[in-house]
Motif scaffolding. Structure first.
Motif, PDB file in Angstrom:
ATOM      1  N   GLN A   1      34.510  36.335  49.929  1.00 37.58           N
ATOM      2  CA  GLN A   1      35.608  36.177  49.234  1.00 37.58           C
ATOM      3  C   GLN A   1      35.827  37.457  47.984  1.00 37.58           C
ATOM      4  O   GLN A   1      37.009  37.786  48.041  1.00 37.58           O
ATOM      5  N   GLU A   2      34.662  37.606  47.667  1.00 35.97           N
ATOM      6  CA  GLU A   2      34.589  38.939  46.651  1.00 35.97           C
ATOM      7  C   GLU A   2      34.729  40.254  47.204  1.00 35.97           C
ATOM      8  O   GLU A   2      35.316  40.789  46.655  1.00 35.97           O
ATOM      9  N   ILE A   3      34.314  40.391  48.594  1.00 32.90           N
ATOM     10  CA  ILE A   3      34.444  41.451  49.320  1.00 32.90           C
ATOM     11  C   ILE A   3      36.150  41.632  49.408  1.00 32.90           C
ATOM     12  O   ILE A   3      36.675  42.695  49.289  1.00 32.90           O
ATOM     13  N   ILE A   4      36.861  40.463  49.901  1.00 30.81           N
ATOM     14  CA  ILE A   4      38.427  40.625  50.438  1.00 30.81           C
ATOM     15  C   ILE A   4      39.012  40.700  49.029  1.00 30.81           C
ATOM     16  O   ILE A   4      39.909  41.825  48.863  1.00 30.81           O
ATOM     17  N   LEU A   5      38.588  40.106  47.891  1.00 33.27           N
ATOM     18  CA  LEU A   5      39.104  40.582  46.497  1.00 33.27           C
ATOM     19  C   LEU A   5      39.099  41.927  45.953  1.00 33.27           C
ATOM     20  O   LEU A   5      39.967  42.710  45.664  1.00 33.27           O
ATOM     21  N   ASP A   6      37.871  42.557  46.472  1.00 37.19           N
ATOM     22  CA  ASP A   6      37.868  43.956  46.106  1.00 37.19           C
ATOM     23  C   ASP A   6      38.607  44.700  46.855  1.00 37.19           C
ATOM     24  O   ASP A   6      38.966  45.771  46.544  1.00 37.19           O
ATOM     25  N   ILE A   7      38.600  44.620  48.173  1.00 37.30           N
ATOM     26  CA  ILE A   7      39.529  45.351  49.032  1.00 37.30           C
ATOM     27  C   ILE A   7      41.083  45.307  48.599  1.00 37.30           C
ATOM     28  O   ILE A   7      41.731  46.242  48.449  1.00 37.30           O
ATOM     29  N   PHE A   8      41.622  44.079  48.324  1.00 37.55           N
ATOM     30  CA  PHE A   8      42.969  43.939  47.895  1.00 37.55           C
ATOM     31  C   PHE A   8      42.940  44.796  46.486  1.00 37.55           C
ATOM     32  O   PHE A   8      43.914  45.616  46.209  1.00 37.55           O
ATOM     33  N   ASN A   9      42.055  44.732  45.643  1.00 37.45           N
ATOM     34  CA  ASN A   9      42.200  45.721  44.336  1.00 37.45           C
ATOM     35  C   ASN A   9      42.358  47.005  44.670  1.00 37.45           C
ATOM     36  O   ASN A   9      42.934  47.545  44.009  1.00 37.45           O
TER      37      ASN A   9
ATOM     38  N   LEU B   1      40.353  37.194  38.559  1.00 34.26           N
ATOM     39  CA  LEU B   1      40.071  36.419  37.035  1.00 34.26           C
ATOM     40  C   LEU B   1      39.628  34.962  37.405  1.00 34.26           C
ATOM     41  O   LEU B   1      38.777  34.417  37.136  1.00 34.26           O
ATOM     42  N   GLU B   2      40.495  34.372  38.456  1.00 34.15           N
ATOM     43  CA  GLU B   2      40.328  32.975  38.615  1.00 34.15           C
ATOM     44  C   GLU B   2      38.951  32.695  39.503  1.00 34.15           C
ATOM     45  O   GLU B   2      38.389  31.623  39.389  1.00 34.15           O
ATOM     46  N   TYR B   3      38.516  33.966  40.359  1.00 36.35           N
ATOM     47  CA  TYR B   3      37.443  33.769  40.956  1.00 36.35           C
ATOM     48  C   TYR B   3      36.014  34.097  40.162  1.00 36.35           C
ATOM     49  O   TYR B   3      35.297  33.410  40.119  1.00 36.35           O
ATOM     50  N   MET B   4      36.344  34.998  39.113  1.00 40.78           N
ATOM     51  CA  MET B   4      35.373  35.369  38.069  1.00 40.78           C
ATOM     52  C   MET B   4      34.914  34.122  37.150  1.00 40.78           C
ATOM     53  O   MET B   4      33.836  33.918  36.553  1.00 40.78           O
TER      54      MET B   4
END
Length: 419
Positions: free
Chosen positions: A103-111, A128-131
């Motif tokens: 999930q964190e990898i995908i969020l970083d790519i989207f970012n 932020l909801e993940y963090m």
């Protein structure tokens, strides 16, 4: 900055043969998009997940020994980890290893891909909801009272509690801003509906060739990079079908297996283009050995959006890259109505356009009309609707050929020359 990662897949009971390996391949591609080097790939078989580490304690020790031996500075799980599991792994590794998940990898790519204000807001909300539930992990070393500072702290509030409060406040503001974005998009859509053209949303797995297809159909110049999540913002272009019928086509963000649910929620404003379109064009990379899995993933996400029952054209793209004979036979057998194309070379595009014409017969009806000269108000409405393919002034009136939207049929049927 992660330099050398251990990719860790988990094979659960009931998974198909090769599925865990395929998911790990995909995770490697995701991580490589962030410039992360690979040090170790490992798949661990488990009977049931353990609350503390997901894996059993024996496997935890074994993995950490291999990670140390390969000099990896991080472990990337292909499974979603709870905040407690992340903390436990990092504590077990003596704080020397960063532990994150898919999930964190995908969020970083989207970012890294977000290029407009809307996409940036959506990505920030998801991050932020993940963090938020993981703040304790990030700030455990600062769990103490802080005196003074630029931000006012409530009495007795710790650094962690204050930061959590700030994030909750920011999440609330982002949701408000995104509501404004949705309202703005609805306004734009209403403006488009004043000229009620039919529309198609191109959906599919990430890197399936959706943007390339949009470019091929409309002559647009949308970024069509060979990388995951190249498109985060919907792009709408106008095109004309061979019959002359105008149509709007929208490119949408690609899907991926185990797409974080919070991203589906955060991108509702973007993905709703799929919900309101006249029909869908579902693009699948036919050259991928995982084509069928990618097809099912997209259908699953569309179901979450409430768009799985829409009229859909299934398109298998990239046939110019060559398809394994057995895979092609299976795809053609399982999807007899599908169209096989190459957005790059144009092969099969004619068949796709014919299928679009067929889809739009439900949107309107091909007719020839002879409209009296004193009914130019009606001719104006037909032009506004994009219904006129040709017109010719005659003594008795104006001869019009076109596809008449269903909502205008009652107004014009008395002028039909079709009999």
């Amino acid at each position: 900055m992660i330099r050398r990662a251990c990719l860790l897949g988990v094979e659960r009971p009931g998974m198909k043969s090769g599925e865990a390996e395929s998911l790990l391949d995909e995770l490697e591609e995701l991580a490589s998009n962030l410039g992360i080097g690979m040090g170790l790939r490992k798949i661990v078989r488990i009977r049931e997940p353990q609350a503390a580490f997901l894996l059993g304690t024996g496997k935890v020790k074994e993995v950490l020994e291999e990670v140390a031996r390969e000099e990896c500075d991080s472990i990337i799980f292909d499974e979603e980890l709870t905040p407690a599991q992340q903390r436990n792994w990092e504590r077990e590794a003596g704080g020397k290893i960063l532990v994150i998940d898919r999930q964190e990898i995908i969020l970083d790519i989207f970012n890294s891909r977000a290029s407009t204000k809307e996409a940036s807001l959506q990505v920030e909300l998801a991050r932020l909801e993940y963090m938020l539930p993981r703040m304790k992990r990030a700030w455990s070393h600062l769990d103490r009272q802080r005196g003074g500072g630029a931000v006012q702290r409530d009495a007795g509030e710790t650094q962690l509690e204050m930061d959590q409060r700030l994030i909750r406040t920011r999440i609330s503001r982002l949701k408000t801003e995104l509501k404004d974005v949705v309202r703005h998009r609805e306004t734009q859509r209403k403006q488009r509906m004043k000229v009620p053209l039919p529309s198609a949303a191109i959906v599919g797995y990430t890197n399936a060739g959706k943007s390339s297809l949009l470019n091929r159909l409309t002559g647009a110049d949308v970024l069509a990079a060979d990388k995951l999540f190249a498109t985060l913002d919907p792009t709408t272009r106008r095109m004309e079908l061979p019959s002359g019928q105008p149509m709007l086509v929208t490119d949408t963000v690609g899907f991926v297996r185990r797409l974080p649910h919070r991203l589906v929620e955060a991108f509702k404003a973007t993905l709703e283009e799929a919900i309101v379109s006249t029909f869908l064009i579902h693009v699948v990379d036919a050259s991928s050995p995982e084509a069928e899995a990618h097809f099912k993933t997209t259908i699953s996400v569309l179901k979450e959006l409430g768009a799985d029952m829409k009229n859909t054209i299934t398109v298998f793209n990239k046939i110019d890259r060559g398809i394994d004979g057995l895979n092609e036979a299976e795809l053609r057998h399982d999807h007899p109505e599908a169209i096989f194309i190459s957005a790059r070379t144009g092969e099969g595009i004619d068949r796709l356009l014919d299928k679009c014409e067929q889809m739009l017969r439900e949107f309107g009806q091909a007719m020839t009309l002879l409209i009296p000269h004193d009914r130019y108000d009606l001719i104006g409405k037909l032009h506004q609707a994009g219904a006129v393919r040709s017109e010719e002034a005659q003594d008795e009136g104006v001869l019009i050929q076109g596809t008449i939207p269903t909502r205008l049929l009652d107004m014009v049927k008395e002028f039909s020359t079709n009999g």
